[in-house]
Write a protein that holds these residues in place. Structure first.
Motif, PDB file in Angstrom:
ATOM      1  N   GLU A  76       0.845  -1.186   0.000  1.00 58.53           N
ATOM      2  CA  GLU A  76       0.000   0.000   0.000  1.00 58.53           C
ATOM      3  C   GLU A  76       0.889   1.249   0.000  1.00 58.53           C
ATOM      4  O   GLU A  76       2.062   1.195   0.388  1.00 58.53           O
ATOM      5  N   ILE A  77       0.321   2.365  -0.443  1.00 56.45           N
ATOM      6  CA  ILE A  77       1.077   3.623  -0.434  1.00 56.45           C
ATOM      7  C   ILE A  77       1.285   4.087   1.001  1.00 56.45           C
ATOM      8  O   ILE A  77       0.395   3.971   1.846  1.00 56.45           O
ATOM      9  N   THR A  78       2.473   4.614   1.267  1.00 53.77           N
ATOM     10  CA  THR A  78       2.734   5.273   2.548  1.00 53.77           C
ATOM     11  C   THR A  78       3.515   6.559   2.297  1.00 53.77           C
ATOM     12  O   THR A  78       4.354   6.624   1.389  1.00 53.77           O
ATOM     13  N   ARG A  79       3.167   7.566   3.085  1.00 52.00           N
ATOM     14  CA  ARG A  79       3.916   8.834   3.075  1.00 52.00           C
ATOM     15  C   ARG A  79       4.291   9.204   4.511  1.00 52.00           C
ATOM     16  O   ARG A  79       4.537  10.365   4.806  1.00 52.00           O
ATOM     17  N   ALA A  80       4.319   8.209   5.371  1.00 49.79           N
ATOM     18  CA  ALA A  80       4.643   8.437   6.783  1.00 49.79           C
ATOM     19  C   ALA A  80       6.001   9.105   6.908  1.00 49.79           C
ATOM     20  O   ALA A  80       6.974   8.723   6.253  1.00 49.79           O
ATOM     21  N   GLY A  81       6.071  10.116   7.762  1.00 49.45           N
ATOM     22  CA  GLY A  81       7.318  10.833   7.966  1.00 49.45           C
ATOM     23  C   GLY A  81       7.728  11.676   6.779  1.00 49.45           C
ATOM     24  O   GLY A  81       8.855  12.143   6.696  1.00 49.45           O
ATOM     25  N   GLY A  82       6.799  11.859   5.811  1.00 49.97           N
ATOM     26  CA  GLY A  82       7.127  12.627   4.627  1.00 49.97           C
ATOM     27  C   GLY A  82       7.927  11.852   3.598  1.00 49.97           C
ATOM     28  O   GLY A  82       8.450  12.434   2.656  1.00 49.97           O
ATOM     29  N   ILE A  83       8.029  10.520   3.757  1.00 54.44           N
ATOM     30  CA  ILE A  83       8.805   9.686   2.846  1.00 54.44           C
ATOM     31  C   ILE A  83       7.864   8.990   1.870  1.00 54.44           C
ATOM     32  O   ILE A  83       6.961   8.255   2.275  1.00 54.44           O
ATOM     33  N   GLU A  84       8.059   9.232   0.579  1.00 53.04           N
ATOM     34  CA  GLU A  84       7.240   8.589  -0.443  1.00 53.04           C
ATOM     35  C   GLU A  84       7.709   7.148  -0.631  1.00 53.04           C
ATOM     36  O   GLU A  84       8.846   6.907  -1.051  1.00 53.04           O
ATOM     37  N   ALA A  85       6.832   6.188  -0.322  1.00 58.08           N
ATOM     38  CA  ALA A  85       7.246   4.792  -0.371  1.00 58.08           C
ATOM     39  C   ALA A  85       6.013   3.900  -0.486  1.00 58.08           C
ATOM     40  O   ALA A  85       4.887   4.380  -0.688  1.00 58.08           O
ATOM     41  N   ILE A  86       6.232   2.605  -0.374  1.00 52.30           N
ATOM     42  CA  ILE A  86       5.144   1.640  -0.245  1.00 52.30           C
ATOM     43  C   ILE A  86       5.409   0.812   1.008  1.00 52.30           C
ATOM     44  O   ILE A  86       6.548   0.719   1.479  1.00 52.30           O
ATOM     45  N   PHE A  87       4.346   0.218   1.552  1.00 50.60           N
ATOM     46  CA  PHE A  87       4.467  -0.511   2.818  1.00 50.60           C
ATOM     47  C   PHE A  87       3.736  -1.836   2.736  1.00 50.60           C
ATOM     48  O   PHE A  87       2.624  -1.921   2.197  1.00 50.60           O
TER      49      PHE A  87
END
Length: 213
Positions: A76-87
């Motif tokens: 799933e998409i994650t932007r936690a902590g301002g980091i563009e990533a997937i989780f």
């Protein structure tokens, strides 16, 4: 006094790399497609573009292709902590994209082309404590219980690895595991002379998180 860190694990046998990635719900073919998307935008820049165009385009299309390849059943998409990533919640793994100075070279750890921000350092807190083989201090709360943070790392040659770095003071200070996917020899070679080069500020897109008053 800082404790000794754990030994870096390098996986470079093609079959072992394939099994390692599949265990994380990833695949060699998809990682190569991410590399291809980032690298073509690295080399396809005009001298009329902004100085940081090569690194910026490589970063944005690397993130885009990472999500195109893996979002769905497990990721799933994650932007936690301002980091563009997937989780991947089931495996507690986060995967981002990073332009690096060199990839897939034994004895030389990759370094991010631009300084990593505080958000990335916080998100990689679990990596840091595991690297030094110590428990997290009580006052430190790593995100999602010591999430494992990996990056698809691509260099100018088109070499690509999927690795788990330790981030301190804006740079990679160690690696827990490095999986060498390709040294870039599978790409048609193109002379790379991007305007401004990859070292121009381009891919440190940590978004500042400010508490509302």
């Amino acid at each position: 006094m800082r404790p000794d860190h754990i030994a870096e694990l390098i996986i470079d046998d093609p079959q072992e790399v394939r099994h390692f990635l599949e265990a994380m719900d990833l695949s060699v073919d998809s990682v190569l497609l991410i590399r291809d998307a980032a690298h073509i935008h690295l080399v396809d820049t005009s001298p009329l573009m902004a100085l940081n165009a090569a690194g910026t385009l490589a970063y944005h299309y690397g993130v885009l292709e990472t999500r195109i390849q893996f979002l769905g059943k497990n990721w799933e998409i994650t932007r936690a902590g301002g980091i563009e990533a997937i989780f991947n919640p089931a495996k507690n793994i986060k995967l981002g994209y990073q332009n690096v100075d060199v990839a897939c070279v034994r004895g030389t750890d990759p370094q991010p082309r631009t300084e990593k921000g505080a958000g990335a350092e916080r998100e990689c807190a679990g990596n840091l404590f595991e690297y030094f083989n110590v428990a997290a201090p009580k006052l430190v709360v790593p995100p999602k219980g010591m999430v494992q943070v990996f990056y698809v790392m691509v260099d100018e040659r088109g070499a690509v690895e999927v690795s788990r770095p330790v981030i301190e003071a804006g740079s990679f200070t160690g690696m827990i595991v490095r999986a060498f996917v390709s040294d870039g020899s599978d790409l048609d070679k193109v002379a790379i002379t991007p305007a401004g080069g990859l070292d121009a500020p381009a891919d440190n897109f940590d978004v500042p998180v400010i508490r509302r008053q």
